[in-house]
Design a protein around this motif. Structure first.
Motif, short mmCIF file in Angstrom:
data_model
loop_
_atom_site.label_atom_id
_atom_site.label_comp_id
_atom_site.label_asym_id
_atom_site.label_seq_id
_atom_site.Cartn_x
_atom_site.Cartn_y
_atom_site.Cartn_z
N UNK A 1 64.86 70.51 53.47
CA UNK A 1 63.77 69.60 53.85
C UNK A 1 63.76 69.29 55.34
N UNK A 2 64.87 69.55 56.02
CA UNK A 2 64.95 69.29 57.47
C UNK A 2 64.83 70.56 58.30
N UNK A 3 64.69 71.70 57.66
CA UNK A 3 64.80 72.99 58.35
C UNK A 3 63.46 73.54 58.81
N UNK A 4 63.53 74.38 59.85
CA UNK A 4 62.38 75.20 60.24
C UNK A 4 62.56 76.57 59.61
N UNK A 5 61.53 77.04 58.92
CA UNK A 5 61.62 78.27 58.13
C UNK A 5 60.57 79.27 58.62
N UNK A 6 61.00 80.51 58.84
CA UNK A 6 60.09 81.61 59.08
C UNK A 6 59.92 82.38 57.78
N UNK A 7 58.72 82.41 57.25
CA UNK A 7 58.42 83.10 56.00
C UNK A 7 57.72 84.41 56.34
N UNK A 8 58.42 85.51 56.16
CA UNK A 8 57.87 86.83 56.46
C UNK A 8 57.16 87.39 55.24
N UNK A 9 55.84 87.52 55.36
CA UNK A 9 55.04 88.11 54.28
C UNK A 9 54.63 87.14 53.19
N UNK A 10 54.83 85.85 53.41
CA UNK A 10 54.52 84.87 52.37
C UNK A 10 53.18 84.20 52.55
N UNK A 11 53.03 83.07 51.88
CA UNK A 11 51.79 82.29 51.94
C UNK A 11 52.15 80.80 51.99
N UNK A 12 51.28 80.03 52.59
CA UNK A 12 51.48 78.58 52.64
C UNK A 12 51.50 77.99 51.24
N UNK A 13 50.68 78.54 50.33
CA UNK A 13 50.60 78.02 48.96
C UNK A 13 51.96 78.00 48.28
N UNK A 14 52.81 78.96 48.59
CA UNK A 14 54.16 79.00 48.01
C UNK A 14 54.90 77.70 48.29
N UNK A 15 54.77 77.19 49.49
CA UNK A 15 55.50 76.00 49.91
C UNK A 15 54.81 74.72 49.43
N UNK A 16 53.51 74.79 49.18
CA UNK A 16 52.82 73.64 48.58
C UNK A 16 53.34 73.36 47.18
N UNK A 17 53.75 74.43 46.48
CA UNK A 17 54.24 74.29 45.10
C UNK A 17 55.76 74.12 45.01
N UNK A 18 56.45 74.28 46.13
CA UNK A 18 57.91 74.28 46.11
C UNK A 18 58.46 72.89 45.80
N UNK A 19 59.57 72.81 45.07
CA UNK A 19 60.17 71.50 44.78
C UNK A 19 60.70 70.81 46.03
N UNK A 20 61.10 71.59 47.04
CA UNK A 20 61.54 71.04 48.33
C UNK A 20 60.77 71.78 49.42
N UNK A 21 60.09 71.04 50.28
CA UNK A 21 59.32 71.67 51.34
C UNK A 21 60.05 71.51 52.66
N UNK A 22 60.22 72.57 53.43
CA UNK A 22 60.88 72.46 54.73
C UNK A 22 60.09 71.58 55.69
N UNK A 23 60.76 71.13 56.74
CA UNK A 23 60.08 70.31 57.74
C UNK A 23 58.97 71.09 58.43
N UNK A 24 59.22 72.39 58.66
CA UNK A 24 58.21 73.24 59.29
C UNK A 24 58.31 74.65 58.73
N UNK A 25 57.16 75.25 58.42
CA UNK A 25 57.11 76.61 57.89
C UNK A 25 56.18 77.44 58.76
N UNK A 26 56.68 78.55 59.24
CA UNK A 26 55.88 79.50 60.02
C UNK A 26 55.70 80.75 59.17
N UNK A 27 54.49 80.96 58.69
CA UNK A 27 54.17 82.10 57.83
C UNK A 27 53.62 83.24 58.68
N UNK A 28 54.18 84.42 58.49
CA UNK A 28 53.70 85.64 59.16
C UNK A 28 53.28 86.62 58.09
N UNK A 29 52.02 87.06 58.16
CA UNK A 29 51.48 87.91 57.10
C UNK A 29 50.40 88.79 57.70
N UNK A 30 50.16 89.93 57.06
CA UNK A 30 49.07 90.81 57.47
C UNK A 30 47.73 90.36 56.91
#
Length: 217
Positions: free
Chosen positions: A37-66
């Protein structure tokens, strides 16, 4: 129609069996990284929706996708359109607490690009969580077709074109063969080669390895 409805119940529905498995995996992630919950996360190939549904959301998520970025992005997230195997310098200059990737490594396009993907994962953070389906599970997970991954390309293309449990059956031969050639499941030896300093965690179904996760905490 009936078989496609079966896929919806098994995989695509938010209350499906596969969705429950994804939630369980998200729980493992939170247990592995208690400070998530305190971490900055780089999500390679993911979607923001994944983290909306997650039981614990990181402090910051950077999604990179095509894929194109969604119209609305929450203030705790950012989205970039980029190739995870050829990240732009404004991303490679950054550092994150954790690099996360779920069911992407099997789609990046061959051994040389998987090496680049793994190098980016290991370089951009000290910790990572990289999940990929296991090649020798008896059912190919993208098409829900038993043994499809072991067939010759021509036969796999026929399955991709006509198999009723596919998410979106290909509308042409060229589309089907592209789907097949861009999907290459991995085994443990391969994942260990790409992530030699990681723990390889095994997700099982009915006692059989279903997916592999390279973890460095």
């Amino acid at each position: 129609m009936g078989l496609h409805s079966l896929r919806f119940q098994l995989v695509d529905n938010e209350d499906s069996w596969a969705a429950r498995r994804r939630q369980r995996r998200a729980g493992w992630l939170a247990e592995t990284f208690p400070r998530l919950a305190e971490m900055s996360v780089l999500d390679l190939g993911g979607r923001v929706d994944t983290w909306l549904r997650a039981p614990v959301r990181p402090a910051h998520v950077h999604v990179v996708n095509l894929e194109p970025a969604p119209a609305e992005v929450p203030d705790w997230a950012e989205v970039d359109h980029a190739d995870a195997c050829e990240l732009p310098s404004d991303i490679t200059r950054r550092r994150y607490d954790l690099v996360f990737s779920n069911s992407v490594l099997e789609h990046v396009g061959g051994h040389e690009r998987r090496l680049r993907f793994a190098a980016a994962v290991r370089t951009l953070a000290d910790a990572h969580w990289v999940q990929t389906p296991y090649r020798y599970f008896p059912v190919e997970p993208h098409w829900l077709a038993p043994g499809m991954q072991f067939l010759p390309v021509r036969a796999r293309t026929m399955v991709a074109r006509h198999w009723p449990l596919a998410h979106s059956p290909a509308k042409s031969h060229e589309a089907a063969i592209a789907q097949v050639l861009w999907t290459e499941l991995l085994d443990r030896s391969q994942l260990r080669h790409y992530f030699p300093d990681s723990t390889i965690r095994v997700e099982r179904l009915a006692g059989l390895p279903k997916s592999l996760i390279a973890v460095r905490a």
